[in-house]
Scaffold this motif. Structure first.
Motif, PDB file in Angstrom:
ATOM      1  N   ASP A  99       0.773  -0.993  -0.072  1.00 47.68           N
ATOM      2  CA  ASP A  99       0.155  -0.072  -0.103  1.00 47.68           C
ATOM      3  C   ASP A  99       0.868   1.282  -0.052  1.00 47.68           C
ATOM      4  O   ASP A  99       0.579   2.202  -0.891  1.00 47.68           O
ATOM      5  CB  ASP A  99      -1.059   0.005   1.174  1.00 47.68           C
ATOM      6  N   GLN A 100       1.997   1.111   0.649  1.00 49.72           N
ATOM      7  CA  GLN A 100       2.990   2.386   0.911  1.00 49.72           C
ATOM      8  C   GLN A 100       3.471   2.623  -0.549  1.00 49.72           C
ATOM      9  O   GLN A 100       3.561   3.886  -1.146  1.00 49.72           O
ATOM     10  CB  GLN A 100       3.795   1.822   1.848  1.00 49.72           C
ATOM     11  N   ALA A 101       3.936   1.529  -1.132  1.00 48.35           N
ATOM     12  CA  ALA A 101       4.502   1.762  -2.455  1.00 48.35           C
ATOM     13  C   ALA A 101       3.427   2.052  -3.667  1.00 48.35           C
ATOM     14  O   ALA A 101       3.818   2.947  -4.328  1.00 48.35           O
ATOM     15  CB  ALA A 101       5.137   0.437  -3.029  1.00 48.35           C
ATOM     16  N   LYS A 102       2.081   1.693  -3.489  1.00 44.67           N
ATOM     17  CA  LYS A 102       1.237   1.947  -4.352  1.00 44.67           C
ATOM     18  C   LYS A 102       0.745   3.613  -4.371  1.00 44.67           C
ATOM     19  O   LYS A 102       0.513   4.291  -5.107  1.00 44.67           O
ATOM     20  CB  LYS A 102      -0.074   1.185  -4.165  1.00 44.67           C
ATOM     21  N   ARG A 103       0.771   3.842  -2.803  1.00 45.28           N
ATOM     22  CA  ARG A 103       0.734   5.389  -2.687  1.00 45.28           C
ATOM     23  C   ARG A 103       1.682   6.201  -3.276  1.00 45.28           C
ATOM     24  O   ARG A 103       1.185   7.457  -3.863  1.00 45.28           O
ATOM     25  CB  ARG A 103       0.601   5.454  -1.217  1.00 45.28           C
ATOM     26  N   TYR A 104       2.985   6.065  -3.470  1.00 50.11           N
ATOM     27  CA  TYR A 104       4.073   6.556  -4.050  1.00 50.11           C
ATOM     28  C   TYR A 104       3.680   6.654  -5.499  1.00 50.11           C
ATOM     29  O   TYR A 104       3.917   7.393  -6.187  1.00 50.11           O
ATOM     30  CB  TYR A 104       5.497   5.821  -3.750  1.00 50.11           C
ATOM     31  N   ASN A 105       3.511   5.381  -5.848  1.00 47.12           N
ATOM     32  CA  ASN A 105       3.337   5.257  -7.534  1.00 47.12           C
ATOM     33  C   ASN A 105       2.067   5.911  -7.873  1.00 47.12           C
ATOM     34  O   ASN A 105       2.059   6.773  -9.069  1.00 47.12           O
ATOM     35  CB  ASN A 105       2.923   3.721  -7.757  1.00 47.12           C
ATOM     36  N   ASP A 106       0.785   6.244  -6.999  1.00 46.82           N
ATOM     37  CA  ASP A 106      -0.155   7.159  -7.685  1.00 46.82           C
ATOM     38  C   ASP A 106       0.243   8.684  -7.849  1.00 46.82           C
ATOM     39  O   ASP A 106      -0.467   9.597  -8.433  1.00 46.82           O
ATOM     40  CB  ASP A 106      -1.200   6.945  -6.686  1.00 46.82           C
ATOM     41  N   SER A 107       1.208   8.803  -7.078  1.00 48.37           N
ATOM     42  CA  SER A 107       1.668  10.474  -7.295  1.00 48.37           C
ATOM     43  C   SER A 107       2.893  10.580  -8.321  1.00 48.37           C
ATOM     44  O   SER A 107       3.281  11.636  -8.269  1.00 48.37           O
ATOM     45  CB  SER A 107       2.494  10.807  -5.865  1.00 48.37           C
ATOM     46  N   LEU A 108       3.320   9.577  -9.024  1.00 50.83           N
ATOM     47  CA  LEU A 108       4.363   9.762  -9.902  1.00 50.83           C
ATOM     48  C   LEU A 108       3.712  10.309 -11.231  1.00 50.83           C
ATOM     49  O   LEU A 108       2.300   9.881 -11.433  1.00 50.83           O
ATOM     50  CB  LEU A 108       4.990   8.365 -10.253  1.00 50.83           C
TER      51      LEU A 108
END
Length: 950
Positions: A99-108
């Motif tokens: 979830d943490q990585a996906k949160r970063y990914n959503d902001s790229l």
């Protein structure tokens, strides 16, 4: 990196990181080592953005690692942190690592968004395919640290942009191998089979053990076929599972016997009152279930659970690769049995190195031409003719093992055929009649497994090969069904896999498939070196090639080459074999290839020069191999090709050394072909160690009796010379009057021991030498300084370290020597020209160079330099010696390791290389292969001139 190197790197990586790992301190090192050491990424920090900035809700965050080229986000946690549990983040939010990585990914930015997300806690790597994350219940692929040695190919997506999905096939096959191993071990325990054959086994015990092994192997194959058939829809879904589950363990043994009998009984021959659970199973045919002598041991609760839960409920066999199937099964065989049989199991990549240039590349190219045919009618006719061609091809693997080559070839042909079927339907849906469910159907498949023939000595492997082909047939039929939108009947098996159990060197291949009906012969016959062959194996080869041509240096595979060459006479059949590279090097080349080229008139059509051959079995075998494709000289071949590393060269001719040069055969000869100093072996003691002295023994001997100091000389062998080992000495009594040493008790004791040792020899010359125990068995060394050449040297070195030794030193027979040689001779021999010749024609000890004076040195064509060129070579030769002297504390092994070679020494060698090439008139831009080709032309001229003189 080769697969073997990656596996070893993975093993070392596992050992380094087992039980440790802190997110902040170790995360970067972990991924740098994994990407560089195991996956082979160069300049990792240039390809990985560690601590990449990303803004989430206006707050600056950092991604642990981001790979922009392959679009991978890595979220690293410390050892012990669960990757599926939520962790409190800096923003006060509880998130799993994903979830943490996906949160970063959503902001790229859009073009930076991850194709893959990886979470890791040092002990586990979890892989999320973002193309599948919208599907329900998609679980990550998990790789345990300890599994990395087998599963590292699943990480290719980190370094390769074209990976569409993590290799599910490889993952399934690895898991299948583990299940087969569990089944095998569980049944072996109930059979009471030992891991290795007992030493004091009676004939009756041996016969029983071998019968149990045969039953065990066949039982495993039958059960996996049933498991596969259930998952693939060949049997009714869950029918096999439910049948097994319905019996208590004590009844399961007889229940399986009943089932196997039913599977081998046609529907119309069955008992009409047969129980419903058995009647539901189809008739299989094909012989898989026909042997009623197969024994099944009693079942236990544990054994039933392995079969029912591990092998059935927790695993889906549908996607197992039939090509890997054989390797998976053969990995259950005793490793000792594998070594004795010389069997090596083959990766799909390596199979395609054989079948692609042999026929598949041409078939693919031909299909593209057919698909580009203008006009529907012409294209339909061309497609039908092409499909008929596919169906007319026949293949023989005369050492087929578990059928990997045949299976992969069948799959490749059926994929081409499915493209044809798809195109025909696209052009005209009526090509095969009105294909509708419930109406009379026409099966469009013409490529059958009956086109494939094999010979295999191991009965278990024969069964595995047949089963692998049946599984391949089932899978490809399912692909065809999806194209034509109708179901086809797979059972009962109507096409036979023509795998014959027998010794390929003893049976007539024409009895398996007549040469007149054959298209291709292919495979990888047993890798057994000449020195490792049993008397039976030597007799088999002699029966084919004759004693006069056998020579002790010909490997076992030579028998396959001869049988293939004999079979293809006056035919268009083409052959490709994988072989150890020894058949293209050293003394073996001339006796093996003389008849092949001159009597049987074969020609080499393509070849892969030496490479590492790996497999997909659990216990991989790593061998240095060549691939040689050949045919009768009457068969035209447009483009001959040599494959080396990643390059392909079109050439005029390929000779037995796999060089673009005339078909010359370099024979062992006693004298140099050019007017140069003679090379001999070093001095051979044949003394059971009694001539040789350590430094302590030498000091004591001389201290006790100073008068015998003249009897002791410095002794140097290849290892001493290369590695600066502790100094050794020897008694050197040649030309020493007996009165000097006869009263020395220690020397006389040693001479008596030498005499007795030689007298006990089975060799007459050695027994005769017992009359002169004060002499080395052979003493070719003269009273001059000499060049020393280690007879075995690492393949990693670009140059064999040759050097000068003073005349006082005594060379061991682990070296070759050239007495009285000067700087010019040293410069030529140490040049890249001579090393290229050596690498091509020398023998090998494993993969190391085995320098032979009679083959390498005596046949080497020397240049004819001008006085100025000779003077230049002498200067560059001296510069090599001077560069070595700059490092007095380093051994030659240190100086000539490619990773540690000093720049001064490298530059000195490069200058010497240029000087020698100029003396030959060679361009400095010439490749090594081109250099060898020119040397072989020179050799041919020298031998022709030599013959004319006679």
């Amino acid at each position: 990196m080769t697969d073997a190197e990656q596996r070893e790197a993975a093993r070392q990586f596992i050992n380094r990181w087992k039980g440790r790992g802190n997110e902040d301190e170790d995360g970067r090192s972990y991924w740098i080592e994994l990407l560089h050491d195991v996956l082979g990424m160069e300049d990792v920090t240039q390809h990985v953005d560690f601590e990449k900035k990303v803004y989430v809700d206006g707050n600056k965050k950092r991604i642990d690692a981001y790979l922009p080229e392959t679009k991978v986000i890595i979220e690293q946690k410390s050892l012990g942190k669960a990757l599926d549990q939520k962790i409190r983040n800096s923003g006060g939010v509880d998130l799993t690592p994903f979830d943490q990585a996906k949160r970063y990914n959503d902001s790229l930015d859009y073009d930076e968004k991850a194709r893959w997300i990886v979470t890791c806690n040092f002990a586990e790597i979890w892989i999320y395919d973002m193309n599948q994350m919208n599907a329900k219940d998609v679980a990550p692929i998990v790789i345990q640290l300890g599994e990395l040695q087998d599963k590292y190919p699943m990480l290719d997506f980190l370094i390769k942009q074209d990976v569409k999905k993590v290799s599910h096939e490889m993952k399934v096959s690895i898991e299948a191998g583990n299940i087969v191993g569990k089944l095998y071990d569980a049944f072996a325990k109930e059979f009471g089979l030992p891991e290795t054959a007992p030493k004091n086994e009676t004939p009756e015990e041996k016969a029983q053990r071998e019968a149990d092994l045969r039953s065990l192997n066949a039982l495993c194959v039958r059960l996996v076929f049933c498991l596969y058939a259930e998952d693939a829809g060949i049997f009714d879904r869950a029918s096999f599972h439910d049948y097994v589950a319905s019996f208590e363990p004590q009844r399961l043994r007889m229940a399986l016997k009943e089932l196997f009998k039913i599977l081998d009984t046609p529907i119309d021959k069955r008992d009409r009152f047969l129980a419903d659970d058995l009647a539901a199973f189809p008739y299989v045919n094909g012989g898989l279930f026909s042997d009623e002598t197969l024994e099944i041991p009693p079942f236990t609760d544990e054994l039933k659970d392995v079969l029912l839960i591990d092998a059935s409920e927790n695993f889906d066999w549908r996607d197992i690769s039939p090509t890997i199937f054989g390797a998976v099964f053969e990995s259950t065989l005793n490793p000792e049995t594998r070594r004795k049989g010389g069997m090596h199991y083959t990766s799909r990549e390596n199979i395609h190195k054989v079948i692609d240039p042999l026929f598949l590349n041409d078939l693919k190219s031909e299909l593209e031409d057919v698909l580009n045919t203008k006009g529907n009618k012409k294209r339909i006719n061309a497609l039908k003719m092409y499909q008929q061609k596919l169906a007319s091809l026949t293949f023989l693997d005369p050492a087929c093992g578990s059928g990997n080559f045949l299976t992969e070839t069948y799959l490749s042909l059926r994929k081409l055929e499915n493209r044809v079927i798809q195109e025909l339907i696209a052009i005209d849906s009526g090509v095969f009649g009105q294909i509708k469910m419930g109406e009379s159907m026409v099966n469009p498949i013409k490529v059958l497994i009956s086109q494939f023939y094999g010979i295999e000595i191991n009965d278990f492997a024969v069964t595995v090969a047949k089963t692998a082909l049946w599984i391949a047939e089932s899978q490809m039929m399912q692909e065809t069904e999806s194209i034509i939108k109708m179901e086809l009947d797979f059972l009962p098996l109507t096409t036979n896999a023509n795998i014959v159990e027998g010794n390929a060197l003893r049976i007539d291949w024409n009895d398996v498939v007549p040469a007149s009906e054959l298209s291709y012969i292919m495979g990888n016959p047993p890798f057994i070196g000449s020195s490792m062959m049993t008397k039976t194996q030597k007799d088999e080869v002699v029966s084919i090639v004759g004693k006069i041509h056998l020579s002790n240096s010909i490997d076992y595979v030579g028998g396959w080459y001869y049988k293939a060459a004999i079979m293809i006479q006056n035919t268009n059949v083409k052959v490709t074999f994988v072989s150890t590279n020894s058949i293209t090097q050293g003394e073996q080349v001339e006796p093996l290839w003389d008849q092949l080229l001159n009597k049987y008139k074969i020609k080499i059509d393509f070849a892969y020069r030496t490479f590492r051959w790996d497999s997909e079995a659990n216990l991989k075998a790593h061998v240095h191999c060549v691939i040689i494709g050949f045919s009768s000289q009457s068969t035209p071949v447009k483009n001959k090709k040599i494959y080396e590393d990643e390059t392909v060269s079109s050439v005029d001719n390929i000779n037995p050394y796999l060089v673009n040069a005339p078909n010359i055969l370099i024979k062992s000869r006693s004298k140099p072909i050019c007017d140069v100093r003679k090379m001999t072996k070093g001095n051979q003691p044949t003394d059971h160690g009694n001539f040789i002295l350590s430094e302590e023994e030498k000091e004591k001997l001389i201290t006790d009796d100073p008068s015998i100091k003249c009897c002791v000389r410095r002794y140097i062998g290849a290892r001493d010379y290369l590695n600066n080992n502790e100094k050794r000495y020897c008694l050197w009594l040649k030309d020493i009057t007996p009165s000097v040493y006869r009263n020395n008790k220690e020397i006389m004791r040693r001479l008596q021991a030498i005499k007795e040792f030689r007298e006990q020899s089975s060799a007459a010359p050695t027994r005769r030498s017992a009359q002169t125990p004060f002499k080395f068995f052979s003493t070719p060394q003269t009273d001059e300084s000499f060049l020393i050449v280690p007879r075995v040297s690492s393949e990693r070195r670009r140059y064999i370290p040759i050097g000068f030794m003073p005349k006082e030193y005594i060379a061991a027979d682990s070296c070759s020597i050239v007495c009285g040689a000067g700087l010019y001779g040293f410069g030529v021999l140490e040049s890249n020209v001579h090393m290229a010749w050596m690498r091509t024609v020398c023998g090998r000890l494993k993969s190391d160079y085995r320098y032979s004076g009679s083959v390498v040195y005596n046949n080497f064509p020397w240049p004819s330099p001008t006085d100025k060129q000779k003077e230049t070579i002498e200067k560059t030769a001296q510069s090599i010696l001077d560069a070595r002297d700059l490092y007095p504390d380093s051994s030659l092994a240190d100086l000539y390791d490619p990773l540690t070679m000093p720049p001064e020494l490298r530059k000195a060698h490069q200058m010497n290389d240029r000087a020698v090439m100029q003396a030959y008139g060679f361009s400095t831009k010439m490749s090594e292969s081109d250099c060898v080709a020119e040397l072989m032309k020179m050799y041919q001229q020298l031998t022709t001139a030599e013959t004319k003189k006679k």
